[in-house]
Write a protein that holds these residues in place. Structure first.
Motif, PDB file in Angstrom:
ATOM      1  N   GLY A 169       0.826  -1.185   0.000  1.00  0.00           N
ATOM      2  CA  GLY A 169       0.000   0.000   0.000  1.00  0.00           C
ATOM      3  C   GLY A 169       0.867   1.243   0.000  1.00  0.00           C
ATOM      4  O   GLY A 169       2.076   1.184   0.269  1.00  0.00           O
ATOM      5  N   MET A 170       0.269   2.387  -0.265  1.00  0.00           N
ATOM      6  CA  MET A 170       1.015   3.636  -0.241  1.00  0.00           C
ATOM      7  C   MET A 170       1.505   3.979   1.159  1.00  0.00           C
ATOM      8  O   MET A 170       2.375   4.839   1.322  1.00  0.00           O
ATOM      9  CB  MET A 170       0.151   4.771  -0.793  1.00  0.00           C
ATOM     10  CG  MET A 170       0.013   4.759  -2.309  1.00  0.00           C
ATOM     11  SD  MET A 170       1.590   5.088  -3.167  1.00  0.00           S
ATOM     12  CE  MET A 170       1.825   6.818  -2.781  1.00  0.00           C
ATOM     13  N   ASP A 171       0.971   3.311   2.158  1.00  0.00           N
ATOM     14  CA  ASP A 171       1.456   3.509   3.525  1.00  0.00           C
ATOM     15  C   ASP A 171       2.626   2.590   3.850  1.00  0.00           C
ATOM     16  O   ASP A 171       3.161   2.616   4.971  1.00  0.00           O
ATOM     17  CB  ASP A 171       0.324   3.283   4.528  1.00  0.00           C
ATOM     18  CG  ASP A 171      -0.264   1.876   4.455  1.00  0.00           C
ATOM     19  OD1 ASP A 171       0.173   1.084   3.589  1.00  0.00           O
ATOM     20  OD2 ASP A 171      -1.170   1.575   5.248  1.00  0.00           O
ATOM     21  N   GLY A 172       3.043   1.774   2.884  1.00  0.00           N
ATOM     22  CA  GLY A 172       4.194   0.898   3.067  1.00  0.00           C
ATOM     23  C   GLY A 172       3.869  -0.482   3.593  1.00  0.00           C
ATOM     24  O   GLY A 172       4.760  -1.333   3.685  1.00  0.00           O
ATOM     25  N   THR A 173       2.621  -0.754   3.924  1.00  0.00           N
ATOM     26  CA  THR A 173       2.262  -2.076   4.431  1.00  0.00           C
ATOM     27  C   THR A 173       2.221  -3.092   3.285  1.00  0.00           C
ATOM     28  O   THR A 173       1.814  -2.767   2.171  1.00  0.00           O
ATOM     29  CB  THR A 173       0.891  -2.052   5.125  1.00  0.00           C
ATOM     30  OG1 THR A 173      -0.100  -1.588   4.201  1.00  0.00           O
ATOM     31  CG2 THR A 173       0.918  -1.141   6.335  1.00  0.00           C
ATOM     32  N   THR A 174       2.651  -4.299   3.570  1.00  0.00           N
ATOM     33  CA  THR A 174       2.640  -5.370   2.576  1.00  0.00           C
ATOM     34  C   THR A 174       1.250  -5.983   2.491  1.00  0.00           C
ATOM     35  O   THR A 174       0.699  -6.433   3.499  1.00  0.00           O
ATOM     36  CB  THR A 174       3.664  -6.450   2.923  1.00  0.00           C
ATOM     37  OG1 THR A 174       4.984  -5.880   2.892  1.00  0.00           O
ATOM     38  CG2 THR A 174       3.608  -7.603   1.932  1.00  0.00           C
ATOM     39  N   ARG A 175       0.695  -6.022   1.296  1.00  0.00           N
ATOM     40  CA  ARG A 175      -0.626  -6.615   1.075  1.00  0.00           C
ATOM     41  C   ARG A 175      -0.530  -8.055   0.588  1.00  0.00           C
ATOM     42  O   ARG A 175      -1.396  -8.867   0.865  1.00  0.00           O
ATOM     43  CB  ARG A 175      -1.404  -5.763   0.074  1.00  0.00           C
ATOM     44  CG  ARG A 175      -1.696  -4.359   0.576  1.00  0.00           C
ATOM     45  CD  ARG A 175      -2.553  -3.593  -0.396  1.00  0.00           C
ATOM     46  NE  ARG A 175      -2.880  -2.269   0.104  1.00  0.00           N
ATOM     47  CZ  ARG A 175      -3.604  -1.384  -0.568  1.00  0.00           C
ATOM     48  NH1 ARG A 175      -4.072  -1.691  -1.778  1.00  0.00           N
ATOM     49  NH2 ARG A 175      -3.862  -0.201  -0.047  1.00  0.00           N
ATOM     50  N   TYR A 176       0.519  -8.308  -0.194  1.00  0.00           N
ATOM     51  CA  TYR A 176       0.732  -9.685  -0.656  1.00  0.00           C
ATOM     52  C   TYR A 176       2.202  -9.843  -1.020  1.00  0.00           C
ATOM     53  O   TYR A 176       2.785  -8.962  -1.675  1.00  0.00           O
ATOM     54  CB  TYR A 176      -0.127 -10.023  -1.873  1.00  0.00           C
ATOM     55  CG  TYR A 176       0.149 -11.428  -2.378  1.00  0.00           C
ATOM     56  CD1 TYR A 176      -0.358 -12.540  -1.713  1.00  0.00           C
ATOM     57  CD2 TYR A 176       0.960 -11.631  -3.489  1.00  0.00           C
ATOM     58  CE1 TYR A 176      -0.071 -13.829  -2.143  1.00  0.00           C
ATOM     59  CE2 TYR A 176       1.245 -12.913  -3.928  1.00  0.00           C
ATOM     60  CZ  TYR A 176       0.729 -14.008  -3.249  1.00  0.00           C
ATOM     61  OH  TYR A 176       1.019 -15.283  -3.666  1.00  0.00           O
ATOM     62  N   ALA A 177       2.800 -10.948  -0.602  1.00  0.00           N
ATOM     63  CA  ALA A 177       4.203 -11.220  -0.905  1.00  0.00           C
ATOM     64  C   ALA A 177       4.334 -12.646  -1.397  1.00  0.00           C
ATOM     65  O   ALA A 177       4.298 -13.594  -0.604  1.00  0.00           O
ATOM     66  CB  ALA A 177       5.074 -10.997   0.326  1.00  0.00           C
ATOM     67  N   GLY A 178       4.452 -12.798  -2.697  1.00  0.00           N
ATOM     68  CA  GLY A 178       4.692 -14.114  -3.254  1.00  0.00           C
ATOM     69  C   GLY A 178       6.065 -14.617  -2.864  1.00  0.00           C
ATOM     70  O   GLY A 178       6.993 -13.822  -2.646  1.00  0.00           O
ATOM     71  N   ASN A 179       6.213 -15.924  -2.738  1.00  0.00           N
ATOM     72  CA  ASN A 179       7.492 -16.529  -2.347  1.00  0.00           C
ATOM     73  C   ASN A 179       8.018 -15.987  -1.020  1.00  0.00           C
ATOM     74  O   ASN A 179       9.228 -16.026  -0.755  1.00  0.00           O
ATOM     75  CB  ASN A 179       8.557 -16.326  -3.444  1.00  0.00           C
ATOM     76  CG  ASN A 179       8.273 -17.164  -4.673  1.00  0.00           C
ATOM     77  OD1 ASN A 179       7.548 -18.159  -4.607  1.00  0.00           O
ATOM     78  ND2 ASN A 179       8.816 -16.758  -5.810  1.00  0.00           N
ATOM     79  N   SER A 180       7.110 -15.407  -0.200  1.00  0.00           N
ATOM     80  CA  SER A 180       7.478 -14.857   1.125  1.00  0.00           C
ATOM     81  C   SER A 180       8.564 -13.794   1.032  1.00  0.00           C
ATOM     82  O   SER A 180       9.384 -13.637   1.944  1.00  0.00           O
ATOM     83  CB  SER A 180       7.939 -15.998   2.064  1.00  0.00           C
ATOM     84  OG  SER A 180       6.903 -16.939   2.239  1.00  0.00           O
TER      85      SER A 180
END
Length: 239
Positions: free
Chosen positions: A65-76
């Motif tokens: 997100g534009m706030d820097g939070t991870t929404r999805y991370a493939g392959n961790s």
């Protein structure tokens, strides 16, 4: 395929293609460099940390997100440590959709000398497509200080030389176009290197720089920099 990936499938594929090509061109080495793509007002695709760009795959791209939070991370994966730079630029430049940060050899060489040659109007195409290559003061990589170092120049151009570090290219058309523009300015840096070895480098006169506004209008391109900031091309260049 995860729902988040499916939603942004085309944009993820473009970002991966640009990253792999960046590695093939030799504009990054080891795990260096990073790319991002704004896909909507609140969502950014970004390359992960500790992955060679030439080896990047679809599942390696991180959605944040534009706030820097991870929404999805493939392959961790974790997003690049230079995420704060990308987000700082994207917040200040809503017109930008693609960013490429790299270390192409000739441009990076010019980042090591105390002479802002690349900020001069030297060739028509970079003037039309990017504006001046403005210099960003050195700051520690991955730091908030480096992200903030862009603040004074980010609205005045789409191309930036990071002192003793590399280059950042911005594009309103996405990361693949940003990569093409990076190729353009690396070629300009090579030409400048040759010109300096042959004699005195000459800049395009201001009156001729301003005439290039007609070409920008003919091509339907935006003026370099943030919308409305540059009204006269020659004023964008340091004198």
């Amino acid at each position: 395929m995860h729902d988040q990936q499916k939603k942004y499938e085309s944009a993820i594929s473009e970002l991966v293609a640009a990253a792999v090509r960046l590695g093939e061109l030799g504009y990054v080495s080891s795990h260096g460099g990073n790319l991002s793509s704004r896909v909507d007002a609140e969502t950014v695709l970004i390359t992960p940390t500790k992955v060679a760009k030439r080896a990047l795959t679809f599942d390696d791209i991180v959605i944040i997100g534009m706030d820097g939070t991870t929404r999805y991370a493939g392959n961790s994966r974790k997003p690049t440590g230079e995420t704060p730079i990308h987000l700082n630029i994207l917040r200040q430049r809503p017109d930008i959709k693609g960013l490429v940060h790299a270390h192409p050899p000739v441009l990076t060489g010019f980042s090591l000398i105390d002479e802002p040659l690349l900020s001069a109007p030297l060739l028509p195409e970079p003037i039309i497509e990017l504006g001046p290559l403005l210099y960003v003061p050195y700051a520690e990589p991955l730091s908030a200080e480096l992200a903030a170092a862009f603040d004074s120049v980010i609205r005045r151009s789409n191309a930036f030389i990071m002192r003793n570090h590399g280059v950042m290219i911005c594009s309103p058309d996405g990361p693949w176009r940003a990569l093409e523009l990076l190729e353009m300015v690396e070629a300009m840096a090579q030409s400048l290197f040759v010109a300096k070895s042959l004699g005195t480098v000459t800049r395009i006169p201001d009156r001729e720089v301003d005439k290039l506004s007609r070409t920008i209008q003919t091509r339907g391109l935006p003026m370099p920099g943030a919308p409305g900031v540059i009204s006269k091309l020659s004023d964008a260049y340091p004198h």
